[in-house]
Design an enzyme around this catalytic site. Structure first.
Site, PDB file in Angstrom:
ATOM      1  N   ARG A 175       0.754  -1.224   0.128  1.00 25.55           N
ATOM      2  CA  ARG A 175      -0.147   0.104   0.092  1.00 25.55           C
ATOM      3  C   ARG A 175       0.847   1.134   0.095  1.00 25.55           C
ATOM      4  O   ARG A 175       1.966   1.412   0.692  1.00 25.55           O
ATOM      5  CB  ARG A 175      -0.711   0.028   1.271  1.00 25.55           C
ATOM      6  CG  ARG A 175      -1.561  -1.212   1.409  1.00 25.55           C
ATOM      7  CD  ARG A 175      -2.826  -1.495   0.774  1.00 25.55           C
ATOM      8  NE  ARG A 175      -3.497  -2.832   0.989  1.00 25.55           N
ATOM      9  CZ  ARG A 175      -4.328  -3.282   0.293  1.00 25.55           C
ATOM     10  NH1 ARG A 175      -4.760  -2.757  -0.724  1.00 25.55           N
ATOM     11  NH2 ARG A 175      -4.959  -4.459   0.619  1.00 25.55           N
ATOM     12  N   CYS A 176       0.437   2.240  -0.608  1.00 26.93           N
ATOM     13  CA  CYS A 176       1.270   3.415  -0.751  1.00 26.93           C
ATOM     14  C   CYS A 176       0.813   4.745  -0.431  1.00 26.93           C
ATOM     15  O   CYS A 176      -0.209   5.149  -1.417  1.00 26.93           O
ATOM     16  CB  CYS A 176       2.029   3.548  -2.047  1.00 26.93           C
ATOM     17  SG  CYS A 176       3.357   4.829  -2.108  1.00 26.93           S
ATOM     18  N   GLN A 217      -5.178 -39.020 -14.297  1.00 27.26           N
ATOM     19  CA  GLN A 217      -6.120 -37.620 -14.661  1.00 27.26           C
ATOM     20  C   GLN A 217      -7.320 -37.834 -14.591  1.00 27.26           C
ATOM     21  O   GLN A 217      -8.421 -36.661 -14.587  1.00 27.26           O
ATOM     22  CB  GLN A 217      -5.612 -37.486 -16.291  1.00 27.26           C
ATOM     23  CG  GLN A 217      -4.124 -37.222 -16.476  1.00 27.26           C
ATOM     24  CD  GLN A 217      -3.839 -37.554 -17.965  1.00 27.26           C
ATOM     25  OE1 GLN A 217      -3.842 -36.951 -18.908  1.00 27.26           O
ATOM     26  NE2 GLN A 217      -3.267 -38.759 -17.986  1.00 27.26           N
ATOM     27  N   ASP A 220     -11.716 -12.178  -4.381  1.00 20.76           N
ATOM     28  CA  ASP A 220     -13.109 -11.818  -3.969  1.00 20.76           C
ATOM     29  C   ASP A 220     -13.996 -11.830  -5.555  1.00 20.76           C
ATOM     30  O   ASP A 220     -15.126 -12.088  -5.090  1.00 20.76           O
ATOM     31  CB  ASP A 220     -13.223 -10.454  -3.609  1.00 20.76           C
ATOM     32  CG  ASP A 220     -12.804 -10.526  -2.084  1.00 20.76           C
ATOM     33  OD1 ASP A 220     -12.599 -11.705  -1.712  1.00 20.76           O
ATOM     34  OD2 ASP A 220     -12.288  -9.599  -1.589  1.00 20.76           O
ATOM     35  N   ARG A 232      13.859 -37.873 -19.006  1.00 24.21           N
ATOM     36  CA  ARG A 232      12.994 -38.659 -18.353  1.00 24.21           C
ATOM     37  C   ARG A 232      11.675 -38.703 -18.961  1.00 24.21           C
ATOM     38  O   ARG A 232      11.118 -37.709 -19.601  1.00 24.21           O
ATOM     39  CB  ARG A 232      12.966 -38.432 -16.638  1.00 24.21           C
ATOM     40  CG  ARG A 232      14.295 -38.591 -16.094  1.00 24.21           C
ATOM     41  CD  ARG A 232      14.768 -40.094 -16.036  1.00 24.21           C
ATOM     42  NE  ARG A 232      15.906 -39.906 -15.134  1.00 24.21           N
ATOM     43  CZ  ARG A 232      17.135 -40.009 -15.755  1.00 24.21           C
ATOM     44  NH1 ARG A 232      17.428 -39.641 -17.113  1.00 24.21           N
ATOM     45  NH2 ARG A 232      18.260 -40.108 -14.803  1.00 24.21           N
TER      46      ARG A 232
END
Length: 830
Positions: free
Chosen positions: A119-120, A717, A197, A709
């Site tokens: 926050r600023c 799945q 939200d 590999r």
């Protein structure tokens, strides 16, 4: 509010979703994204972009940052990290750093934001914005990508509006030369909404919401087991100070008994209604109760409703052993879901393209999601619409607040209210819901006494997560309208063997969160079993409407039934297919039920596979996914997992392509500091270039640079618990299917009482195309289908594939994803 007390889900005012629906004047106009256009590498060289995250963090922000950096590099721009949000912009210096391609490697799977957020207060003052402008001009940054909430986006728009005057002041004070002001004469802004939200009007989903739902459902699933053991009630407090989306969707997905949200408070006397409901549920044999409370929940007088208040009510009045769990910042944490990674990647790429298209007169925009498309919407229109929701809530205008949230929110609310009822109305069915004596005539709006009508539901094809959620929704919503529901077990084999049984209300309790198919399912079509026997059994069991939930076999079976109707009159009934398959290979829909869960499983496994090589330098993994001939899983999991390539049947590749990818990986590992690579291959991508062949090729050609590999993921799945999306999607798709079936049945009643539906629109597939829910006649879809390979002829996600290449540093000349103009909230949502 219903007149029958036991028919209530909550003591809420009646809300009609058809009342005051969104009109064109209410909508926020969206313009198509640039995803459908060809792009030339390096076409925007000389420009500079700054990217920062601001406000609360959310999962998926890192995917967006990565996409901004790499799309910027593809177009030839410089990209700067602005660390710690607006604070870093004001502080400048080492808070603004030039990004490199490798600096965003390996960050997709990380939660939060790697470039920090703060926050600023300083930026809220003009002096702070003046300092920020100076720092940007000194680095020639005139394009900003801001990832945050409406406050962060509003601040960016103010910064843009003041830009010219800020530069004039800086020149006047001698802090920058006039030449710098001329070179940086205007500031372009593109925003992405990062908020768990989902409280921003103008986009279907915000970055982080899907992952937050994953955290919530994981917690509810875990709590359910202990609650049942001790016959406890649990009250869970969820985030959502001003928006109840998380609580509402979590309630749908978890079968919660009650939910409190700020947009739709309960009526006075809710305490009595809640206690009566829980008491009745316990009398029916339910051993636990789950109640969800959004942190901003209020009553109709604006007074807070807290988790502790609810707990004290249940403990004191009912004597229940009740516990409170506050999930708090757990909802913000953890690795992003596959959806949020893909969403962040697509939005980040589109944000860069929006900035490159901007001119001095282009207003600030927000990159948003509409169905399967990224679009651009005017920033301030969205902010104003979002603020209007809060204004109506403050004025206690609840219906308008819900309306402004959009059709999706309205549908969620109404579907939850229907499904959370105690039992079917006594006037229509017995308590168990196994014997209905009449049905509700939705056209005449009155109870019609008649002989019981039977709807049937069945699963066909391979099991997929979400099947059970759809069955539960179908059963309960059909019973609420007075229709018997017969479950057909084990597909058509079960129908022929008379494995057809009434399904009651309580029988489907808890089904939403279970994987697999509790009805049983087989990969078969009608012709494989016997059309004649099927017709005989449909008549024997007096089935007047059929819902088939399954994959390609379900669609194909419905088509065979439709084509056989002239020979078999008992097949002339309404039939609806809900596509449900992890392969997402059914025509007529963009998304199939079950595919989201599979994507999350693959993405999670790929994260673990890559992590297994930590400390083992220079390793490439070749991973095989399922999907038949459809490459959806390989493509989307490749985008979510940061894969270097995804080989699929739909996009032909040769030995030269494989060799080029080997050389590309060698270059990345040797020159870009990358230690691991990921290659995905669809199981049917090519008969000759098998997974083993690709492994051997990469292992041989990569000798001395990397080892290789192989992992074949197989049926992992298909397993696990359904994702929140699949639970919610299945629930609402089934709700739409029930409404369609019942209306179609009522429309098809003949004078002698028989149900006859023989037109093409009587056998349909319910699918989502872009943002529309559509009922497509299966006979019309036939021409759009490749029956040999069991895939649609056109697949929207194919045009997303170049983004995967761009983000993995491949040189491609086009960047395509289908985009069309639409209006936010004006089209049908689920």
């Amino acid at each position: 509010m219903e007149s029958d007390a036991v028919f209530n889900d909550q003591q809420l005012p009646t809300f009609n979703p058809r009342h005051r629906v969104m009109s064109r004047k209410d909508s926020v106009m969206a313009t198509p994204g640039k995803e459908g256009s060809s792009l030339a590498p390096g076409s925007c060289s000389g420009k500079c972009i700054g990217v920062f995250t601001s406000g609360g963090d959310s999962q998926g922000m890192n995917a967006a940052v990565r996409a901004v950096v790499r799309m910027g590099f593809f177009l030839g721009t410089k990209v700067y990290f602005i660390k710690e949000g607006y604070q870093g912009m004001v502080d400048g210096s080492d808070h603004i750093q030039l990004a490199t391609w490798a600096s965003v490697s390996g960050i997709m799977q990380l939660g939060g934001t790697v470039i920090g957020s703060a926050r600023c207060k300083t930026f809220r003052e003009r002096e702070g914005r003046l300092q920020a402008a100076e720092n940007l001009v000194n680095l020639n940054i005139t394009n900003l990508v801001v990832i945050g909430g409406d406050g962060s986006l509003t601040g960016a728009n103010l910064f843009r509006k003041e830009w010219s005057s800020l530069l004039a002041d800086l020149v006047k004070e001698g802090k920058i030369p006039q030449s710098s002001a001329d070179r940086c004469s205007h500031l372009n802004i593109a925003g992405m909404v990062g908020s768990i939200d989902n409280d921003f009007c103008g986009t279907d989903m915000t970055i982080g919401t899907d992952t937050a739902l994953h955290r919530i459902i994981e917690a509810v699933d875990a709590i359910t087991t202990t609650a049942s053991s001790h016959q406890r009630a649990f009250v869970l407090e969820l985030m959502g100070r001003h928006c109840g989306y998380l609580a509402l969707v979590a309630a749908l997905a978890s079968e919660a008994d009650w939910v409190f949200i700020p947009e739709w408070p309960p009526e006075d006397g809710w305490e009595d209604t809640l206690c009566n409901k829980l008491t009745t549920e316990r009398s029916f044999g339910q051993r636990l109760n789950i109640i969800l409370v959004a942190e901003g929940a209020i009553d109709r007088h604006g007074k807070p409703i807290t988790a502790d208040m609810v707990k004290n009510l249940l403990s004191t009045r009912l004597g229940y052993d009740t516990r409170v769990t506050v999930l708090g910042h757990v909802q913000r944490g953890g690795s992003p879901s596959a959806f949020d990674r893909i969403l962040g990647s697509r939005m980040g790429a589109e944000a860069v393209l929006a900035l490159m298209d901007a001119d001095p007169d282009t207003p600030a925009c927000v990159v948003s999601l509409e169905g399967n498309q990224t679009v651009r919407v005017p920033l301030m229109q969205c902010v104003e619409r979002t603020q209007a929701v809060q204004k109506n809530m403050s004025e206690k205008n609840w219906e308008e607040a819900v309306r402004l949230r959009g059709k999706s929110f309205q549908n969620n609310l109404n579907t939850y209210r229907k499904l959370s009822k105690l039992r079917p109305p006594a006037a229509l069915c017995n308590v168990e819901g196994t014997d209905c004596q009449g049905h509700w005539d939705s056209f005449q709006d009155h109870l019609r006494r008649s002989s019981a009508r039977n709807l049937a539901v069945m699963n066909i094809g391979a099991p997929a997560c979400g099947m059970n959620a759809a069955v539960r929704s179908f059963v309960r919503l059909a019973l609420t309208q007075g229709y018997n529901v017969k479950g057909i077990y084990d597909s058509f084999d079960g129908l022929v063997a008379n494995e057809v049984h009434h399904i009651g209300w309580n029988q489907v309790q808890g089904w939403a969160g279970k994987g697999g198919s509790l009805l049983g399912t087989k990969k078969q079509t009608t012709i494989e079993v016997s059309l004649g026997r099927i017709a005989e059994k449909l008549q024997e069991h007096k089935i007047v409407g059929l819902c088939i939930i399954g994959g390609f076999e379900a669609y194909h079976s419905a088509l065979q039934l439709a084509e056989a109707r002239p020979q078999y009159p008992s097949m002339c009934i309404p039939i609806v297919v809900i596509p449900c398959t992890i392969s997402n290979n059914v025509p007529g829909t963009d998304f199939s039920l079950g595919a989201d869960t599979a994507l999350n499983e693959i993405t999670d496994i790929c994260d673990r596979i890559k992590q297994s090589a930590t400390g083992t330098k220079r390793r490439v993994f070749v991973v095989e996914t399922m999907g038949g001939y459809c490459g959806y899983l390989a493509t989307m999991s490749g985008l979510a997992g940061g894969a270097d390539a995804a080989y699929i049947y739909e996009e032909k590749f040769s030995i030269n392509d494989l060799r080029n990818d080997v050389n590309h990986l060698k270059d990345k590992i040797l020159n870009a500091g990358v230690q691991r690579g990921l290659i995905l291959r669809n199981e049917s991508a090519n008969n000759n270039y098998t997974t083993e062949f690709i492994h051997n090729l990469f292992a041989e050609e990569g000798k001395g640079v990397f080892t290789c590999r192989t992992n074949v993921l197989g049926h992992m799945q298909q397993g696990g618990r359904p994702s929140p999306f699949d639970r919610n999607y299945g629930t609402k798709m089934a709700a739409k299917a029930v409404d369609w079936l019942i209306h179609k049945v009522e429309d098809s009643v003949q004078e002698d009482g028989r149900i006859v539906s023989s037109t093409p629109d009587g056998v349909v597939l319910l699918g989502m195309t872009k943002r529309f829910l559509t009922f497509s006649p299966v006979q019309e879809l036939s021409s759009e289908t490749n029956f040999d390979k069991r895939i649609p002829k056109e697949e929207w996600w194919m045009k997303v594939r170049p983004l995967l290449r761009i983000l993995s540093k491949h040189s491609v000349g086009s960047f395509e994803t289908e985009a069309v103009t639409a209006q936010v909230d004006e089209v049908a949502e689920i």
